[in-house]
Design a protein around this motif. Structure first.
Motif, PDB file in Angstrom:
ATOM      1  N   GLN A  12       0.831  -1.199   0.000  1.00  0.00           N
ATOM      2  CA  GLN A  12       0.000   0.000   0.000  1.00  0.00           C
ATOM      3  C   GLN A  12       0.870   1.256   0.000  1.00  0.00           C
ATOM      4  O   GLN A  12       0.597   2.231  -0.737  1.00  0.00           O
ATOM      5  CB  GLN A  12      -0.927  -0.015   1.226  1.00  0.00           C
ATOM      6  N   LYS A  17       2.394   1.605  -3.346  1.00  0.00           N
ATOM      7  CA  LYS A  17       1.383   2.121  -4.272  1.00  0.00           C
ATOM      8  C   LYS A  17       1.186   3.610  -4.066  1.00  0.00           C
ATOM      9  O   LYS A  17       1.110   4.385  -5.033  1.00  0.00           O
ATOM     10  CB  LYS A  17       0.072   1.366  -4.047  1.00  0.00           C
ATOM     11  N   GLN A  18       1.099   4.018  -2.789  1.00  0.00           N
ATOM     12  CA  GLN A  18       0.939   5.435  -2.489  1.00  0.00           C
ATOM     13  C   GLN A  18       2.159   6.236  -2.930  1.00  0.00           C
ATOM     14  O   GLN A  18       2.026   7.359  -3.432  1.00  0.00           O
ATOM     15  CB  GLN A  18       0.694   5.616  -0.989  1.00  0.00           C
ATOM     16  N   LYS A  74       4.203   5.440  -5.411  1.00  0.00           N
ATOM     17  CA  LYS A  74       4.153   5.557  -6.865  1.00  0.00           C
ATOM     18  C   LYS A  74       3.123   6.589  -7.296  1.00  0.00           C
ATOM     19  O   LYS A  74       3.361   7.357  -8.243  1.00  0.00           O
ATOM     20  CB  LYS A  74       3.831   4.192  -7.482  1.00  0.00           C
ATOM     21  N   GLN A  75       1.978   6.562  -6.601  1.00  0.00           N
ATOM     22  CA  GLN A  75       0.949   7.547  -6.925  1.00  0.00           C
ATOM     23  C   GLN A  75       1.458   8.959  -6.638  1.00  0.00           C
ATOM     24  O   GLN A  75       1.235   9.889  -7.456  1.00  0.00           O
ATOM     25  CB  GLN A  75      -0.313   7.265  -6.112  1.00  0.00           C
ATOM     26  N   GLU A  78       4.563   9.824  -6.621  1.00  0.00           N
ATOM     27  CA  GLU A  78       5.580  10.111  -7.626  1.00  0.00           C
ATOM     28  C   GLU A  78       4.937  10.554  -8.940  1.00  0.00           C
ATOM     29  O   GLU A  78       5.389  11.504  -9.582  1.00  0.00           O
ATOM     30  CB  GLU A  78       6.440   8.873  -7.856  1.00  0.00           C
ATOM     31  N   ARG A  79       3.855   9.813  -9.324  1.00  0.00           N
ATOM     32  CA  ARG A  79       3.147  10.208 -10.543  1.00  0.00           C
ATOM     33  C   ARG A  79       2.563  11.612 -10.404  1.00  0.00           C
ATOM     34  O   ARG A  79       2.631  12.435 -11.341  1.00  0.00           O
ATOM     35  CB  ARG A  79       2.042   9.201 -10.844  1.00  0.00           C
ATOM     36  N   GLN A  80       1.984  11.877  -9.232  1.00  0.00           N
ATOM     37  CA  GLN A  80       1.413  13.205  -9.011  1.00  0.00           C
ATOM     38  C   GLN A  80       2.500  14.279  -9.034  1.00  0.00           C
ATOM     39  O   GLN A  80       2.290  15.366  -9.572  1.00  0.00           O
ATOM     40  CB  GLN A  80       0.666  13.225  -7.679  1.00  0.00           C
ATOM     41  N   GLN A 100       3.500  14.719 -12.563  1.00  0.00           N
ATOM     42  CA  GLN A 100       2.447  15.452 -13.255  1.00  0.00           C
ATOM     43  C   GLN A 100       2.491  16.937 -12.864  1.00  0.00           C
ATOM     44  O   GLN A 100       2.361  17.815 -13.732  1.00  0.00           O
ATOM     45  CB  GLN A 100       1.088  14.856 -12.909  1.00  0.00           C
TER      46      GLN A 100
END
Length: 298
Positions: free
Chosen positions: A124, A127-128, A130-131, A133-135, A138
């Motif tokens: 988890q 996942k958070q 990576k999220q 990192e993506r944010q 972005q």
């Protein structure tokens, strides 16, 4: 097997049993002897005394035998009790070991559950992360876009300001009139900004910066007149000035005014419209490109 508390008493029980049977037998014989003669009975009773002594010896040996049996029985009983004690102790140890094994199994299951929970939490968190990192990427891209847009807007504002300044400086020179080499030009009316002429100027400025060349002729052999007509401009006179590498409108205007050919285009009273383009491209050889497209509308 039944054993009495006293082996000697048991021996005497046996002896008494024997004597009773013997006396009963002798009593029968005595009655028979009494019928015959009293002397025989007395003689027989006297003769039975040594037999009693023999029975006492037999009782002593029986008591000794039973003493040995009792010792053996005690040993067996002690061994049995010791074995039972050891068995009970082994059983307790086995139960304790079983409880410990069950406790260990319980702890292992709990550790397994905790490990699975930790793994789940780690996934988890990953996942958070990576999220996030993506944010972050972005947000970084959006920030870069904003910076580029701001830079482009700033550059466009600067370009527009430079282009407007060129038009102002041109009209300033036209209002004064003057010499271009040995040719004199009377003061002329101001030029007006024209959208199609500016489009032709921008097209040629971009072509030079992107294709890394500097010429009035395009890569396809097109001339200033060809580029102006291609925009749909309706006129009967055309002209073009180009420059590269200058940093300010004042610098490029000074160089144009010092060049007789460029000076003539600027002061020529035949033209009444002008399109200006300033290109800034750090990847090009000259970095800056300046283009003036002159025209006379019908």
């Amino acid at each position: 097997m039944f054993y009495p508390k006293s082996k000697r008493s048991f021996a005497f029980v046996i002896l008494a049993f024997i004597l009773i049977n013997f006396n009963n037998h002798q009593a029968v014989d005595a009655r028979n002897f009494n019928n015959d003669c009293g002397l025989c009975l007395d003689d027989y009773e006297l003769e039975s005394v040594p037999m009693i002594d023999a029975f006492e010896g037999l009782a002593q040996r029986a008591d000794d035998a039973f003493a040995e049996l009792d010792a053996a029985f005690d040993d067996d009983l002690k061994a049995k009790r010791q074995a039972e004690k050891q068995a009970m102790q082994a059983e307790r140890q086995a139960k304790q070991a079983e409880r410990q094994a069950m406790q260990a199994e319980k702890q292992a299951k709990q550790a397994e559950r905790q490990a699975k929970q930790a793994e789940k939490q780690a996934k988890q968190a990953e996942k958070q992360a990576k999220q996030a990192e993506r944010q972050a990427k972005q947000a970084e891209r959006q920030a870069e876009k904003r910076v580029r847009r701001n830079r482009q807007a700033t550059q466009q504002t600067e370009i527009s300001r430079f282009e407007a300044e060129i038009l102002r400086l041109v009209n300033q020179e036209r209002a004064k009139g003057g010499y271009c080499a040995d040719e004199y030009f009377q003061p002329a009316s101001a030029l007006h900004a024209q959208r199609q002429l500016a489009k032709a100027a921008r097209h040629h400025g971009l072509a030079m910066s992107r294709s890394h060349f500097f010429s009035h002729y395009g890569k396809a052999g097109d001339t200033p007149k060809d580029r102006i007509i291609a925009t749909g401009y309706q006129g009967n006179a055309w002209g073009e000035n180009i420059a590269a590498g200058q940093k300010t409108p004042q610098q490029v205007m000074q160089e144009w005014m010092d060049s007789p050919g460029h000076c003539r285009n600027i002061l020529n009273g035949l033209f009444n419209e002008l399109g200006v383009s300033f290109i800034f491209d750090t990847s090009s050889p000259y970095k800056t490109y300046w283009v003036q497209a002159f025209g006379r509308s019908n």
